[in-house]
Design a protein around this motif. Structure first.
Motif, PDB file in Angstrom:
ATOM      1  N   GLY A 154      -0.802   1.987  -5.666  1.00 42.33           N
ATOM      2  CA  GLY A 154       0.363   2.856  -5.786  1.00 42.33           C
ATOM      3  C   GLY A 154       0.431   3.448  -7.181  1.00 42.33           C
ATOM      4  N   GLY A 155       1.628   3.841  -7.579  1.00 46.29           N
ATOM      5  CA  GLY A 155       1.804   4.525  -8.850  1.00 46.29           C
ATOM      6  C   GLY A 155       1.688   3.585 -10.052  1.00 46.29           C
TER       7      GLY A 155
ATOM      8  N   THR B 211       4.987   1.704 -10.953  1.00 44.33           N
ATOM      9  CA  THR B 211       5.217   0.556 -10.069  1.00 44.33           C
ATOM     10  C   THR B 211       4.265  -0.578 -10.440  1.00 44.33           C
ATOM     11  OG1 THR B 211       5.638   2.199  -8.351  1.00 44.33           O
ATOM     12  CG2 THR B 211       5.596  -0.080  -7.647  1.00 44.33           C
TER      13      THR B 211
ATOM     14  N   SER C 132       3.785   1.619   2.973  1.00 47.66           N
ATOM     15  CA  SER C 132       4.828   2.462   2.389  1.00 47.66           C
ATOM     16  C   SER C 132       5.914   2.720   3.428  1.00 47.66           C
ATOM     17  CB  SER C 132       4.249   3.794   1.933  1.00 47.66           C
ATOM     18  OG  SER C 132       5.310   4.664   1.613  1.00 47.66           O
ATOM     19  N   GLU C 133       7.115   2.695   2.960  1.00 47.24           N
ATOM     20  CA  GLU C 133       8.261   2.944   3.846  1.00 47.24           C
ATOM     21  C   GLU C 133       8.203   4.375   4.409  1.00 47.24           C
ATOM     22  OE1 GLU C 133      10.731   4.209   1.090  1.00 47.24           O
ATOM     23  OE2 GLU C 133      11.816   5.388   2.574  1.00 47.24           O
TER      24      GLU C 133
ATOM     25  N   GLU D 115      -4.443  -0.984  -8.162  1.00 46.14           N
ATOM     26  CA  GLU D 115      -5.125   0.322  -8.048  1.00 46.14           C
ATOM     27  C   GLU D 115      -4.069   1.383  -8.239  1.00 46.14           C
ATOM     28  OE1 GLU D 115      -8.285   0.637  -7.745  1.00 46.14           O
ATOM     29  OE2 GLU D 115      -8.791  -1.443  -7.285  1.00 46.14           O
ATOM     30  N   LEU D 116      -4.114   2.081  -9.378  1.00 46.15           N
ATOM     31  CA  LEU D 116      -2.969   2.920  -9.754  1.00 46.15           C
ATOM     32  C   LEU D 116      -3.323   4.408  -9.817  1.00 46.15           C
ATOM     33  CD1 LEU D 116      -1.678   0.422 -12.475  1.00 46.15           C
ATOM     34  CD2 LEU D 116      -1.143   0.469 -10.032  1.00 46.15           C
ATOM     35  N   GLY D 117      -2.530   5.146 -10.549  1.00 48.78           N
ATOM     36  CA  GLY D 117      -2.641   6.604 -10.540  1.00 48.78           C
ATOM     37  C   GLY D 117      -3.863   7.133 -11.268  1.00 48.78           C
TER      38      GLY D 117
ATOM     39  N   LYS E 291       3.070  -4.974   3.231  1.00 44.50           N
ATOM     40  CA  LYS E 291       4.119  -3.955   3.316  1.00 44.50           C
ATOM     41  C   LYS E 291       3.482  -2.577   3.146  1.00 44.50           C
ATOM     42  CE  LYS E 291       6.948  -1.896   0.416  1.00 44.50           C
ATOM     43  NZ  LYS E 291       7.120  -0.587   1.077  1.00 44.50           N
TER      44      LYS E 291
ATOM     45  N   CYS F 295      -5.652   9.824  -4.705  1.00 38.76           N
ATOM     46  CA  CYS F 295      -5.733   9.368  -6.105  1.00 38.76           C
ATOM     47  C   CYS F 295      -7.018   9.841  -6.761  1.00 38.76           C
ATOM     48  CB  CYS F 295      -5.622   7.849  -6.162  1.00 38.76           C
ATOM     49  SG  CYS F 295      -6.824   7.040  -5.091  1.00 38.76           S
TER      50      CYS F 295
ATOM     51  N   GLY G  96      10.451  -0.540  -1.344  1.00 35.90           N
ATOM     52  CA  GLY G  96       9.756  -1.223  -2.431  1.00 35.90           C
ATOM     53  C   GLY G  96      10.652  -2.181  -3.191  1.00 35.90           C
TER      54      GLY G  96
ATOM     55  N   GLU H 116       0.457  12.661 -13.829  1.00 35.34           N
ATOM     56  CA  GLU H 116      -0.055  12.730 -12.461  1.00 35.34           C
ATOM     57  C   GLU H 116       0.946  13.493 -11.588  1.00 35.34           C
ATOM     58  OE1 GLU H 116      -0.039   9.246  -9.874  1.00 35.34           O
ATOM     59  OE2 GLU H 116      -2.101   9.720  -9.316  1.00 35.34           O
TER      60      GLU H 116
ATOM     61  N   SER I 168       0.823  -1.217   0.000  1.00 32.96           N
ATOM     62  CA  SER I 168       0.000   0.000   0.000  1.00 32.96           C
ATOM     63  C   SER I 168       0.861   1.273   0.000  1.00 32.96           C
ATOM     64  CB  SER I 168      -0.934  -0.035   1.214  1.00 32.96           C
ATOM     65  OG  SER I 168      -0.181  -0.204   2.383  1.00 32.96           O
TER      66      SER I 168
ATOM     67  N   TRP J 111       1.505   5.752   0.573  1.00 32.21           N
ATOM     68  CA  TRP J 111       1.663   6.631   1.734  1.00 32.21           C
ATOM     69  C   TRP J 111       0.566   7.678   1.894  1.00 32.21           C
ATOM     70  CZ3 TRP J 111       1.486  11.235  -0.588  1.00 32.21           C
ATOM     71  CH2 TRP J 111       2.064  11.391  -1.858  1.00 32.21           C
TER      72      TRP J 111
ATOM     73  N   PHE K 249      -2.232  -4.475  -4.831  1.00 29.39           N
ATOM     74  CA  PHE K 249      -1.313  -3.338  -4.803  1.00 29.39           C
ATOM     75  C   PHE K 249      -2.064  -2.034  -5.038  1.00 29.39           C
ATOM     76  CE2 PHE K 249       1.089  -0.274  -7.418  1.00 29.39           C
ATOM     77  CZ  PHE K 249       2.129   0.020  -6.558  1.00 29.39           C
TER      78      PHE K 249
ATOM     79  N   PHE L 260     -14.676  -0.413  -6.546  1.00 27.93           N
ATOM     80  CA  PHE L 260     -13.734   0.706  -6.559  1.00 27.93           C
ATOM     81  C   PHE L 260     -12.513   0.330  -7.397  1.00 27.93           C
ATOM     82  CE2 PHE L 260     -10.038   2.951  -5.193  1.00 27.93           C
ATOM     83  CZ  PHE L 260     -10.486   4.248  -5.029  1.00 27.93           C
TER      84      PHE L 260
HETATM   85  P1  NDP Z   1       4.492   3.797  -5.223  1.00 32.73           P
HETATM   86  O1  NDP Z   1       4.057   3.063  -6.423  1.00 32.73           O
HETATM   87  O2  NDP Z   1       5.811   4.464  -5.248  1.00 32.73           O
HETATM   88  O3  NDP Z   1       4.518   2.859  -3.945  1.00 32.73           O
HETATM   89  C1  NDP Z   1       3.402   2.128  -3.483  1.00 32.73           C
HETATM   90  C2  NDP Z   1       3.889   0.971  -2.646  1.00 32.73           C
HETATM   91  O4  NDP Z   1       4.620   0.078  -3.478  1.00 32.73           O
HETATM   92  C3  NDP Z   1       4.843   1.375  -1.529  1.00 32.73           C
HETATM   93  O5  NDP Z   1       4.648   0.524  -0.428  1.00 32.73           O
HETATM   94  C4  NDP Z   1       6.184   1.155  -2.177  1.00 32.73           C
HETATM   95  O6  NDP Z   1       7.234   1.006  -1.271  1.00 32.73           O
HETATM   96  C5  NDP Z   1       5.916  -0.120  -2.956  1.00 32.73           C
HETATM   97  N1  NDP Z   1       6.850  -0.351  -4.050  1.00 32.73           N
HETATM   98  C6  NDP Z   1       7.576   0.544  -4.741  1.00 32.73           C
HETATM   99  N2  NDP Z   1       8.350  -0.073  -5.666  1.00 32.73           N
HETATM  100  C7  NDP Z   1       8.082  -1.400  -5.563  1.00 32.73           C
HETATM  101  C8  NDP Z   1       8.569  -2.562  -6.224  1.00 32.73           C
HETATM  102  N3  NDP Z   1       9.474  -2.490  -7.174  1.00 32.73           N
HETATM  103  N4  NDP Z   1       8.076  -3.762  -5.855  1.00 32.73           N
HETATM  104  C9  NDP Z   1       7.155  -3.859  -4.890  1.00 32.73           C
HETATM  105  N5  NDP Z   1       6.675  -2.814  -4.200  1.00 32.73           N
HETATM  106  C10 NDP Z   1       7.112  -1.586  -4.535  1.00 32.73           C
HETATM  107  O7  NDP Z   1       3.322   4.836  -4.896  1.00 32.73           O
HETATM  108  P2  NDP Z   1       3.320   5.941  -3.771  1.00 32.73           P
HETATM  109  O8  NDP Z   1       3.539   5.314  -2.434  1.00 32.73           O
HETATM  110  O9  NDP Z   1       4.205   7.052  -4.210  1.00 32.73           O
HETATM  111  O10 NDP Z   1       1.788   6.391  -3.807  1.00 32.73           O
HETATM  112  C11 NDP Z   1       1.308   7.342  -4.672  1.00 32.73           C
HETATM  113  C12 NDP Z   1       0.668   6.699  -5.879  1.00 32.73           C
HETATM  114  O11 NDP Z   1      -0.384   5.822  -5.459  1.00 32.73           O
HETATM  115  C13 NDP Z   1       0.003   7.696  -6.803  1.00 32.73           C
HETATM  116  O12 NDP Z   1       0.308   7.393  -8.137  1.00 32.73           O
HETATM  117  C14 NDP Z   1      -1.477   7.486  -6.544  1.00 32.73           C
HETATM  118  O13 NDP Z   1      -2.289   7.858  -7.615  1.00 32.73           O
HETATM  119  C15 NDP Z   1      -1.537   6.039  -6.270  1.00 32.73           C
HETATM  120  N6  NDP Z   1      -2.741   5.711  -5.531  1.00 32.73           N
HETATM  121  C16 NDP Z   1      -3.752   5.033  -6.171  1.00 32.73           C
HETATM  122  C17 NDP Z   1      -4.945   4.759  -5.526  1.00 32.73           C
HETATM  123  C18 NDP Z   1      -6.038   3.968  -6.181  1.00 32.73           C
HETATM  124  O14 NDP Z   1      -6.887   3.448  -5.458  1.00 32.73           O
HETATM  125  N7  NDP Z   1      -6.075   3.831  -7.493  1.00 32.73           N
HETATM  126  C19 NDP Z   1      -5.186   5.225  -4.147  1.00 32.73           C
HETATM  127  C20 NDP Z   1      -4.045   5.907  -3.576  1.00 32.73           C
HETATM  128  C21 NDP Z   1      -2.891   6.141  -4.250  1.00 32.73           C
HETATM  129  P3  NDP Z   1       8.134   2.306  -0.914  1.00 32.73           P
HETATM  130  O15 NDP Z   1       7.291   3.202  -0.139  1.00 32.73           O
HETATM  131  O16 NDP Z   1       9.249   1.758  -0.150  1.00 32.73           O
HETATM  132  O17 NDP Z   1       8.568   2.885  -2.241  1.00 32.73           O
END
Ligand code: NDP
Length: 480
Positions: free
Chosen positions: A226-227, A230, A175-176, A248-250, A173, A282, A206, A383, A147, A149, A224, A449
């Protein structure tokens, strides 16, 4: 303060005894350390999860439901402590953590405690062949939950609650950058009676901890958030192992404002959808398109309301915006401001760092409004995920739709109109997983969602989440 991994129901140091600094973004200084876990920690956690699975997956639904409700109560009992921790880790106003983030984490457990008891599967009788088919929904086994941050405990528990409810064991895991509330959740789970090994929380980066989770052969599914970059990487890594994926991405969400809208409601909600959580949600509406006949008025009124927003230390009660999550994120967001003109925009308001008295090293930025002249510019295509919105006029409905759909993303969209036909037409044709008409971020946890296009694959929420965290198995019986 040193936080620890939560493995097999107990807190422990990373096996390597290696640590990472944890920053308080409101002061810009290190305030703690977190495990820099490696593949050995993930290996150990997975072995415990695997061992816990047979017993947990055979627990009755009522027992699982009871434990989930106890976890919800445990979160509610520690509302203030968790809200303070979330705000300190993330920089969000404490008022937001208290009223939204932490209550929602409790609701996630409460919701899935109930949903699992209602999760029925199908049966089909085929009279011609004298057969009856029924579908079993089996928990997957050990699953990985990763997840981000921006809404730390809210999104962490949005995955964990349905995974546990469905009978899986978890390697999670957070976010760090924001590990603190996930850390505190471990003890709440133990006190609620969650058996050891069902939930394992491994902190770290990550590309080390996350990577180990993706690559572990005994972790059968990855949920997952995040971005998009990723997410692409995760999809590529997991494809050869055929892991089940929810991504669930950007987003780059459009906000379409028509002249016939309820203006005051639109204005106050648009202020929120633009800058809530410093624009780091997001679902924030980062591209605002306004019908030309009200564009000048909107521009004037919106900017005047934006300039009233208070950027302050997150603990200050009147703070509308707190600090951005990290120095590197602040610099990334600022880069769009510095290059606004090259990237196709003109800054109308904001655009500067805020010097908050006593917290000069904190990561504070003004809410920023940028006018753009076309939708192809970088400001409207990439984004940014910070307190920046773009505005632009449009003339016709078709043009508004084209602009809204004109990015690679498709997470959510908002429409402001009193015209039912228009609302229905746009509800049908906007390329987004979620469309809000005359509202924003109104969430019913039963609803699906997720996003389309580069905003993700799969859906969370309601029975969709329980379907993700289970495998469907059809059994066909012939009778005479
Ligand atoms: P990241 O993609 O950078 O990180 C998300 C998670 O993935 C963190 O725990 C991160 O760890 C981990 N991660 C990073 N690289 C890897 C890897 N190579 N393998 C496995 N895990 C990895 O996103 P952010 O934390 O920067 O969050 C912001 C993003 O999340 C935005 O793009 C936003 O739009 C999206 N988001 C989407 C949502 C949705 O529901 N669609 C809701 C909320 C946010 P670490 O912190 O150590 O990098």
């Amino acid at each position: 303060m040193k936080i620890k991994n939560y493995i097999n129901g107990a807190y422990q140091k990373p096996l390597s005894n290696d640590w990472l600094d944890n920053y308080d973004p409101s002061v810009g200084e290190v305030y703690g350390q977190i495990p820099n876990s490696n593949s050995h920690d993930v290996e150990e956690a997975t072995a415990f999860a695997k061992a816990a699975f047979p017993a947990w997956s055979s627990t009755t639904l009522e027992e699982r439901s009871r434990i989930l409700l106890k976890i919800a109560e445990g979160i509610e009992a520690q509302l203030e402590k968790l809200a303070e921790a979330e705000s300190r880790d993330n920089g969000k106003p404490i008022s937001l953590a208290t009223t939204v983030d932490i209550p929602r984490a409790a609701s996630n457990f409460r919701f899935f405690a109930n949903a699992i008891t209602q999760f029925a599967s199908e049966s089909h009788e085929s009279t011609g062949t004298n057969t009856i088919n029924f579908t079993l929904r089996k928990p997957i086994g050990v699953v990985g939950c990763i997840s981000p941050w921006n809404l730390p405990l809210y999104l962490f528990t949005w995955k964990i609650a349905p995974a546990i409810a469905a009978g899986n064991c978890i390697i999670a895991k957070p976010s760090e950058v924001t590990p603190m509330t996930a850390y505190l959740l471990g003890e709440i789970c133990t006190n609620a009676g969650l058996p050891a090994g069902v939930l394992n929380i491994v902190h770290g980066l990550g590309n080390t901890t996350g990577k180990a989770i993706l690559e572990h052969p005994d972790i059968k599914a990855i949920s997952f958030t995040g971005g998009t970059k990723t997410g692409e990487h995760i999809a590529r890594t997991c494809a050869p192992m055929f892991k089940k994926l929810s991504l669930e991405l950007g987003g780059k969400n459009p906000n379409l404002i028509f002249a016939d809208c309820n203006y005051e409601e639109m204005l106050s909600t648009t202020l929120r959808s633009s800058f809530a959580n410093q624009g780091q949600i997001c679902l924030c509406g980062s591209r605002i398109f306004v019908e030309r006949s009200i564009y000048a008025k909107f521009k004037r009124d919106f900017i005047s309301r934006v300039e009233e927003l208070v950027v302050a230390h997150p603990a200050q009660e009147n703070a509308n915006l707190g600090a951005l999550v990290s120095k590197s994120h602040l610099e990334k967001v600022e880069d769009y401001i510095k290059h606004a003109e090259d990237y196709g925009g003109k800054i109308l308001s904001g655009g500067k760092r805020v010097n908050v008295d006593g917290y000069e090293k904190g990561y504070y930025l003004q809410p920023t409004v940028i006018e753009v002249s076309n939708n192809h510019c970088r400001l409207n295509q990439e984004e940014i995920f910070g307190p920046i919105v773009t505005i632009m006029p449009f003339d016709k409905d078709d043009e508004a739709l084209r602009l809204a759909n004109g990015t690679k993303y498709g997470l959510s969209a908002t429409v402001w109109t009193q015209n039912l036909d228009r609302a229905m037409r746009l509800g049908n044709t906007l390329e987004a997983g979620i469309v809000w008409i005359n509202t924003w971020m109104n969430r019913d946890l039963r609803t699906p969602f997720g996003g389309v296009k580069a905003s993700g694959v799969g859906r969370e929420g309601g029975f969709e989440a329980l379907r993700f965290f289970t495998e469907a198995k059809n059994v066909c019986i012939k009778y005479n």
